[in-house]
Design an enzyme around this catalytic site. Sequence first.
Site, mmCIF file in Angstrom:
data_model
loop_
_atom_site.group_PDB
_atom_site.id
_atom_site.type_symbol
_atom_site.label_atom_id
_atom_site.label_comp_id
_atom_site.label_asym_id
_atom_site.label_seq_id
_atom_site.Cartn_x
_atom_site.Cartn_y
_atom_site.Cartn_z
ATOM 1 N N SER A 72 -36.744 30.374 -69.992
ATOM 2 C CA SER A 72 -36.211 30.531 -68.635
ATOM 3 C C SER A 72 -34.704 30.814 -68.674
ATOM 4 O O SER A 72 -34.278 31.770 -69.312
ATOM 5 C CB SER A 72 -36.546 29.273 -67.829
ATOM 6 O OG SER A 72 -36.362 29.493 -66.452
ATOM 7 N N MET A 73 -33.865 29.967 -68.022
ATOM 8 C CA MET A 73 -32.424 30.200 -68.107
ATOM 9 C C MET A 73 -31.945 30.131 -69.548
ATOM 10 O O MET A 73 -30.987 30.817 -69.928
ATOM 11 C CB MET A 73 -31.656 29.190 -67.260
ATOM 12 C CG MET A 73 -30.143 29.390 -67.313
ATOM 13 S SD MET A 73 -29.203 28.093 -66.507
ATOM 14 C CE MET A 73 -29.306 26.783 -67.725
ATOM 15 N N ASP A 132 -46.724 32.688 -63.367
ATOM 16 C CA ASP A 132 -45.464 31.957 -63.472
ATOM 17 C C ASP A 132 -44.957 31.756 -62.054
ATOM 18 O O ASP A 132 -44.682 32.723 -61.343
ATOM 19 C CB ASP A 132 -44.470 32.768 -64.311
ATOM 20 C CG ASP A 132 -43.143 32.066 -64.545
ATOM 21 O OD1 ASP A 132 -42.730 31.254 -63.703
ATOM 22 O OD2 ASP A 132 -42.501 32.350 -65.579
ATOM 23 N N HIS A 166 -45.048 28.513 -66.164
ATOM 24 C CA HIS A 166 -43.678 28.849 -66.552
ATOM 25 C C HIS A 166 -43.231 28.170 -67.848
ATOM 26 O O HIS A 166 -42.691 28.817 -68.749
ATOM 27 C CB HIS A 166 -42.713 28.500 -65.417
ATOM 28 C CG HIS A 166 -41.291 28.851 -65.713
ATOM 29 N ND1 HIS A 166 -40.885 30.147 -65.949
ATOM 30 C CD2 HIS A 166 -40.174 28.083 -65.848
ATOM 31 C CE1 HIS A 166 -39.580 30.168 -66.195
ATOM 32 N NE2 HIS A 166 -39.135 28.929 -66.152
#
Length: 251
Positions: free
Chosen positions: A97-98, A198, A228
């Site tokens: 993710s980030m 997701d 996710h």
Amino acid sequence: MSVRPGAEPYSHDGTGDHGRTGVVLAHGFTGSPASMRPWGEFLGAAGYTVRVPRLPGHGTTWQEMNRTRWQDWYAAVDSAFRELHEQCDQVFVGGLSMGGALATRLAQEHGPRVKGLMLVNPAYKVDDIRLRALPVLQAVLPSLPGIGNDIKKAGQDEICYDRIPLKALFSQTRLWATVVRDLPEVTQPVVLWHSVEDHIVPAGSSELFLARVSSTDVTETVLHDSFHVATLDNDAPRIFEESVQFIERLS
């Protein structure tokens, strides 16, 4: 500020030839190293030298996170990378993710010193109309309900916040803008896993990355049995095994 149990950073020093290969893994926004620890432990068991830093403001309270910015989170992964670059012959970086955006930034900043890039549902944009109001909203509202633990497999916990700190979220959008602007600078080999379902990051985020990087060695894998946080989900063993294959192929 005390760190929540299970949200501590993970570190493993490898031995032998494999120990000369380092891997830095970065967790996601409002998450913690708990989401990356099984991956890190798998790589450690394979003999590699591994660092999973706890990003500043994470694993404590969302209020503390609201006092941190993307430059603070990047500094943590950059510090881990520089440490391994000093003691290893080659270093791979990965992120969820980030954390994927932070790993991509490492590839942009460090160039060929990053041997390869491993991304799981990386975040470079989010299609949420509320983000348009964020520059104003973050000045008057501290937080919104959280988005964590988007995991299909029962009984998993990434040890995340139940609130989204808005000043920190606004800073994350600035990270996205910076990383997306410089995507053509990414030339390293890439392996990217993304989930069909997701609920946090849209498919367009991975598509944007794949369309704009300059890398010629790119492997894209679609995950059909994870949400996710795929590193804690049903497809996690596949991610872990394929990451070792990726590292061995390039080493």
